[in-house]
Design an enzyme around this catalytic site. Structure first.
Site, PDB file in Angstrom:
ATOM      1  N   HIS A  21       0.825  -1.204   0.000  1.00 15.04           N
ATOM      2  CA  HIS A  21       0.000   0.000   0.000  1.00 15.04           C
ATOM      3  C   HIS A  21       0.862   1.260   0.000  1.00 15.04           C
ATOM      4  O   HIS A  21       0.471   2.285  -0.556  1.00 15.04           O
ATOM      5  CB  HIS A  21      -0.914   0.028   1.230  1.00 15.04           C
TER       6      HIS A  21
ATOM      7  N   ASP B 130      -5.244  -5.989  -7.598  1.00 10.25           N
ATOM      8  CA  ASP B 130      -5.475  -5.250  -6.359  1.00 10.25           C
ATOM      9  C   ASP B 130      -5.658  -3.786  -6.749  1.00 10.25           C
ATOM     10  O   ASP B 130      -5.572  -3.420  -7.933  1.00 10.25           O
ATOM     11  CB  ASP B 130      -4.309  -5.450  -5.392  1.00 10.25           C
TER      12      ASP B 130
END
Length: 348
Positions: free
Chosen positions: A180, A250
């Protein structure tokens, strides 16, 4: 009308004009919901209904409802423990751990389907081997245990009427960094990965309806992150593993996804590499991506239609069951919450 391959995040608790326009965009095929989209049950029912009616075919509605640190809906829902508690339980009572894994998948999926959500991105099939972002989201550090408990969890989801999504192929759990916020690289050989992190995906591939791909570079296999790599997606996943399900990227707004260019370039590279559907979860990223598209994307109607949920009860019926009906359902919910309480260091 066709469904596009992009699943988008929306900003708030109602479907505003901008979000309605985005959902009607030919490149968009669904939404990913977050805690920011929930205020109360009545509001959420209205939001889900508005999303379903926003286009035809209707958008696929998705969420992350793993339990533990990653549970988007909590108010009025079972407080699910992280999957890691199942692996902990298996050390002392392997059979009970199997039963609880099934319950976890069945309760989670039933509750999500009852409020109109088609798909929760679950279960995590990574290994708990030092990753700061995976950790107790994983069932175990042992791939054999992940396969055993994961199979029971998948059965619970399937019996509820929900399709399954294993993540994060080919394995994010053995790398410390968080994709992330950081670039993530796993420098091991393919043989080392195949003998560990890849095993759950290989063994469960026939029971998985979908897979989500890690934003991790495995330089001994390909210099591109796995979600942009035709070597991983076409050669290894589709050919070697004979996987036939849907492939998700993702979120393309994550730091580790940014290495290949802007959002339009990321999206096209994902699709060209072999992803069927791509996630763009931040509203500002959605606006940037849709504003930059000047050519049509793939028709993803077939992939999306395979993932629609098949609920067995609605919210009102489930409330009656919990209050007055099947006592087993209440016991299942309580047993999951009690399991989480036994491992307070692992819970949300």
């Amino acid at each position: 009308m066709n469904s596009g391959p992009i699943l988008i995040g929306i900003p708030g608790t109602r479907l505003d004009a901008a979000s309605r326009d985005q959902l009607s965009h030919p490149a968009v095929g669904g939404v990913v919901l977050f805690s920011r989209n929930y205020a109360d049950g009545e509001q959420f029912d209205r939001l889900v209904s508005d999303i379903r009616e926003s286009s035809d075919p209707r958008p696929l509605i998705c969420i992350d409802q793993e339990g533990g640190r990653v549970q988007r809906l909590t108010q009025g829902f079972t407080h699910l423990p992280p999957l890691g508690v199942l692996g902990n339980l298996a050390c002392s009572d392997p059979q009970k751990a199997l039963d609880m894994a099934y319950r976890h998948g069945r309760v989670m999926a039933t509750e999500m389907l009852a409020v109109g959500i088609d798909l929760s991105f679950a279960p995590v099939l990574d290994l708990d081997r030092g990753s700061c972002v995976i950790g107790d989201r994983a069932l175990s550090a042992d791939p054999v245990e992940v396969i055993r408990l994961g199979r029971a969890y998948l059965a619970g989801m399937h019996d509820s009427g929900m399709k399954t999504t294993g993540k994060h192929f080919p394995g994010h759990g053995s790398i410390v960094a968080d994709s992330h916020v950081s670039d993530v690289s796993d420098i091991r050989s393919f043989e080392q990965i195949a003998a560990s992190d890849l095993l759950p995906f290989r063994e469960l591939s026939g029971e998985l309806d979908a897979l989500m791909i890690a934003h991790v570079v495995y330089p001994e296999v390909d210099l591109l992150p796995a979600g942009y790599s035709s070597r991983w997606l076409k050669s290894i996943l589709r050919q070697d593993l004979a996987y036939r399900g849907v492939v998700f990227s993702d979120d393309l707004g994550m730091h580790a996804a940014k290495s290949v260019g802007n959002l339009v370039e990321r999206t096209r590279l994902c699709l060209d590499a072999g992803c069927d559907l791509v996630l763009v979860c931040k509203p500002e990223d959605v606006q940037e991506l849709l504003g930059g598209l000047d050519e049509p994307l793939n028709d993803s109607s077939a992939a999306i239609s395979r993932l629609y949920g098949r609920p067995t009860v609605n919210r009102e019926e489930l409330a009656v069951v919990d209050r007055e009906g099947i006592k087993e359902w209440r016991r299942w919910r309580q047993s999951l919450e009690e399991l989480g309480a036994q491992f307070p260091g692992e819970s949300r």
